[in-house]
Design a protein around this motif. Structure first.
Motif, PDB file in Angstrom:
ATOM      1  N   ASN A   1      -9.199  41.463 -23.243  1.00  0.00           N
ATOM      2  CA  ASN A   1      -8.891  42.872 -23.495  1.00  0.00           C
ATOM      3  C   ASN A   1      -7.870  43.365 -22.469  1.00  0.00           C
ATOM      4  N   ILE A   2      -7.438  44.610 -22.606  1.00  0.00           N
ATOM      5  CA  ILE A   2      -6.396  45.169 -21.733  1.00  0.00           C
ATOM      6  C   ILE A   2      -6.829  45.177 -20.263  1.00  0.00           C
ATOM      7  N   PRO A   3      -8.051  45.621 -19.916  1.00  0.00           N
ATOM      8  CA  PRO A   3      -8.441  45.586 -18.508  1.00  0.00           C
ATOM      9  C   PRO A   3      -8.378  44.170 -17.910  1.00  0.00           C
ATOM     10  N   ASN A   4      -8.825  43.166 -18.664  1.00  0.00           N
ATOM     11  CA  ASN A   4      -8.775  41.795 -18.163  1.00  0.00           C
ATOM     12  C   ASN A   4      -7.335  41.304 -18.028  1.00  0.00           C
ATOM     13  N   LEU A   5      -6.469  41.707 -18.951  1.00  0.00           N
ATOM     14  CA  LEU A   5      -5.052  41.339 -18.849  1.00  0.00           C
ATOM     15  C   LEU A   5      -4.414  41.962 -17.604  1.00  0.00           C
TER      16      LEU A   5
END
Length: 179
Positions: free
Chosen positions: A2-6
């Motif tokens: 997801n965006i936070p992990n990216l």
């Protein structure tokens, strides 16, 4: 993914870029990379909470990204003589002691939950602020030693030592409870 992990992965990828810029003496570029990394750290946590995208992967990657960024920054800046070696030893020693404590608890088969203490968040903030201030001095003024920097060095050292003691006490209590 997801965006936070990216964003967390971006921070990990930017860490060697920061070190390369520091080694090349490109302090303004290093400052920009460090600021982007810091902003991505705040943004990934905010997005994970607000979008309800907190993941187990993110829970592991985020502190790894923080430690990679801070350890690399402190070590490189100390080697370059831009940051006191004694402060770098304190910062890295605390992290090594915490990792050793986690390993001991695991070897002893003591279950524990990894939760950051409030003092740990304060410590991370001061460590980030210390690196930011040093990079600002290097990147914006071309270097030099400022007396005011010693205050931030000592405060950072103090909160780093205190947070290490908090984790040491937590670990001892867990060991004592298990016996």
């Amino acid at each position: 993914m997801n965006i936070p992990n990216l964003l967390t992965l971006l921070r990990i990828i930017l860490t060697p870029v920061l070190v390369i810029f520091l080694m090349q003496g490109s302090y303004s570029k290093a400052l920009i990379v460090f600021v982007v990394s810091g902003l991505s750290d705040g943004l990934d946590g905010f997005l994970a909470r607000t979008l309800k995208q907190q993941t187990k992967l993110g829970a592991y990657l985020d502190p790894i990204a923080d430690k990679a960024l801070l350890t690399s920054s402190f070590l490189t800046l100390a080697i370059l003589g831009a940051l006191p070696g004694w402060l770098t030893v304190i910062v890295i020693s605390r992290d090594c002691i915490i990792l050793l404590g986690l390993a001991i608890l695991s070897f002893m088969s003591i279950s524990f939950e990894i939760r950051p203490a409030f003092i740990s968040k304060v410590t991370t903030m001061f460590q980030l602020l210390t690196v930011l201030m040093v990079l600002m001095v290097l990147g914006l003024t071309g270097g030099g030693e400022y007396t005011g920097m010693y205050l931030i060095y000592w405060v950072t050292a103090l909160v780093t030592i205190l947070s290490g003691l908090v984790y040491l006490i937590r670990g001892i209590r867990l060991i004592n409870r298990s016996q």
